[in-house]
Design a protein around this motif. Structure first.
Motif, short mmCIF file in Angstrom:
data_model
loop_
_atom_site.label_atom_id
_atom_site.label_comp_id
_atom_site.label_asym_id
_atom_site.label_seq_id
_atom_site.Cartn_x
_atom_site.Cartn_y
_atom_site.Cartn_z
N ASP A 1 -11.06 -8.65 30.53
CA ASP A 1 -10.83 -8.64 29.08
C ASP A 1 -12.06 -8.15 28.32
O ASP A 1 -12.02 -8.04 27.09
N ARG A 2 -13.13 -7.87 29.03
CA ARG A 2 -14.40 -7.49 28.39
C ARG A 2 -14.36 -6.01 27.97
O ARG A 2 -14.14 -5.13 28.77
N ALA A 3 -14.58 -5.76 26.69
CA ALA A 3 -14.63 -4.39 26.19
C ALA A 3 -15.99 -3.78 26.53
O ALA A 3 -17.02 -4.43 26.38
N VAL A 4 -15.98 -2.55 27.01
CA VAL A 4 -17.22 -1.87 27.37
C VAL A 4 -17.27 -0.50 26.71
O VAL A 4 -16.25 0.11 26.40
N ASN B 1 -17.12 8.41 26.68
CA ASN B 1 -15.80 7.93 27.09
C ASN B 1 -14.72 8.68 26.33
O ASN B 1 -14.72 8.68 25.09
N LEU B 2 -13.82 9.33 27.06
CA LEU B 2 -12.71 10.02 26.44
C LEU B 2 -11.48 9.13 26.55
O LEU B 2 -10.66 9.23 27.47
N THR B 3 -11.40 8.19 25.61
CA THR B 3 -10.30 7.23 25.54
C THR B 3 -9.98 7.00 24.07
O THR B 3 -10.83 7.20 23.20
N ALA B 4 -8.76 6.57 23.79
CA ALA B 4 -8.40 6.20 22.42
C ALA B 4 -9.26 5.02 21.97
O ALA B 4 -9.78 4.27 22.80
N PRO B 5 -9.43 4.85 20.65
CA PRO B 5 -10.35 3.81 20.14
C PRO B 5 -10.04 2.40 20.62
O PRO B 5 -10.97 1.63 20.85
N GLU B 6 -8.76 2.05 20.79
CA GLU B 6 -8.42 0.68 21.17
C GLU B 6 -7.55 0.66 22.42
O GLU B 6 -6.37 1.04 22.37
N PRO B 7 -8.09 0.25 23.55
CA PRO B 7 -7.27 0.13 24.77
C PRO B 7 -6.19 -0.93 24.56
O PRO B 7 -6.32 -1.84 23.73
N VAL C 1 -12.00 0.08 27.91
CA VAL C 1 -13.09 1.02 27.64
C VAL C 1 -12.93 1.64 26.24
O VAL C 1 -11.84 2.11 25.89
N ARG C 2 -14.01 1.65 25.50
CA ARG C 2 -13.99 2.20 24.13
C ARG C 2 -14.91 3.42 24.02
O ARG C 2 -15.95 3.47 24.67
N PRO C 3 -14.55 4.38 23.16
CA PRO C 3 -15.31 5.63 23.03
C PRO C 3 -16.39 5.55 21.95
O PRO C 3 -16.40 6.34 21.00
N ALA C 4 -17.32 4.64 22.11
CA ALA C 4 -18.31 4.40 21.06
C ALA C 4 -19.10 5.66 20.70
O ALA C 4 -19.25 6.00 19.52
#
Length: 296
Positions: free
Chosen positions: A121-124, A220-226, A270-273
């Motif tokens: 559950d940990r956002a990285v 990270n190439l992911t949407a803002p909110e997994p 995973v977040r795209p910070a």
């Protein structure tokens, strides 16, 4: 621009080619056979060979080649193929670029959110360390293989891609027919996080990283909110207007997929910070938007 691409025949590579050609850019497609058409150049990742002529005059190199992670059961032989296809290919390109006079300005090297392993559950974000296990170890070696290009002063970017929402292939390409048939549902307990990105945003992000001076290192190439698998399943049902009552129990996945099931059932939040900090704007930040875009 003149842009060299490896993995141009893959799902993401084909989409990137279409986008670049639509905007009038010139591309050089690196292939592992004898070139058979204009705009092709040969390379042999295992032998460490890259045709230097294909790289001359290029402004950027986008390296997407690699054996599909979910294409086969993870035997020892296929795990070696997954690793070698990424590490040896990256090393060959990085060495070729480092040895050039007047090399391309930027090397965009494919990578994956598998770098972080199971985060629960940990956002990285990009500041998180590598996880443990097979895929994290592959990603670490994959990125490290680009060191010759970095040491030569070439701007090097690692595009850590999540699950690409596309109807033509990849993980989602397998999900769409199942959900259309009304037999889609959550995998395991459905509480594992999925870090996804629409194909449109994947291509836009790759181009953004290649075209924006000063950007280097991991992104990270992911949407803002997994979202959790349970939430993704519900969204697929709403968009496709199909029931999502079926479930695939974890033990069944372990039998069918073997070791790969650990990653299917694992959670990656995973977040795209860094991408957001750099000013990138997502066209499809939400899952329903991404699904509808894939079906359009």
């Amino acid at each position: 621009m003149r842009i060299a691409i490896t993995g141009a025949s893959g799902l993401i590579g084909q989409a990137l080619l279409r986008s670049l050609h639509a905007d009038g850019h010139e591309t050089v497609r690196f292939v592992r056979r004898a070139p058979a058409a204009p705009g092709e150049a040969r390379w042999d990742p295992r032998a460490g060979y890259v045709d230097p002529v294909g790289l001359r005059g290029c402004d950027a190199v986008v390296h997407l080649a690699g054996a599909g992670v979910g294409d086969h059961r993870w035997t020892d032989a296929y795990k070696k193929e997954i690793r070698d296809s990424r590490v040896l290919g990256t090393a060959a390109l990085a060495s070729a670029l480092a040895g050039m006079d007047g090399p391309p300005a930027v090397f965009v090297c494919g990578s994956a959110v598998g770098y972080y392993g199971d985060t629960g559950d940990r956002a990285v974000d990009e500041s998180a360390p590598a996880g443990t296990g097979f895929l994290p170890s592959v990603c670490v070696e994959w990125e490290a293989a680009a060191a010759p290009a970095q040491d030569a002063g070439i701007r090097t970017v690692f595009a850590r891609t999540g699950l690409v929402v596309a109807a033509e292939g990849g993980a989602w390409g397998r999900l769409f027919p199942v959900f259309r048939a009304g037999i889609g549902g959550r995998l395991g307990d459905g509480r594992q996080y999925w870090s996804y990105i629409s194909m449109h945003d994947e291509i836009a992000a790759l181009r953004f990283l290649a075209e924006t001076p000063g950007l280097s290192g991991p992104f990270n190439l992911t949407a803002p909110e997994p979202l959790t698998n349970r939430e993704v399943t519900a969204a697929m049902g709403r968009v496709l207007r199909r029931p999502t009552l079926c479930t695939v129990p974890a033990p069944v996945l372990r039998v069918v997929l073997g070791e790969f099931s650990q990653d299917v059932l694992g959670s990656q939040r995973v977040r795209p910070a860094r991408l957001l900090e750099a000013g990138f704007t997502f066209a499809h930040p939400g899952i329903e938007e991404a699904i509808r875009a894939a079906l359009a």
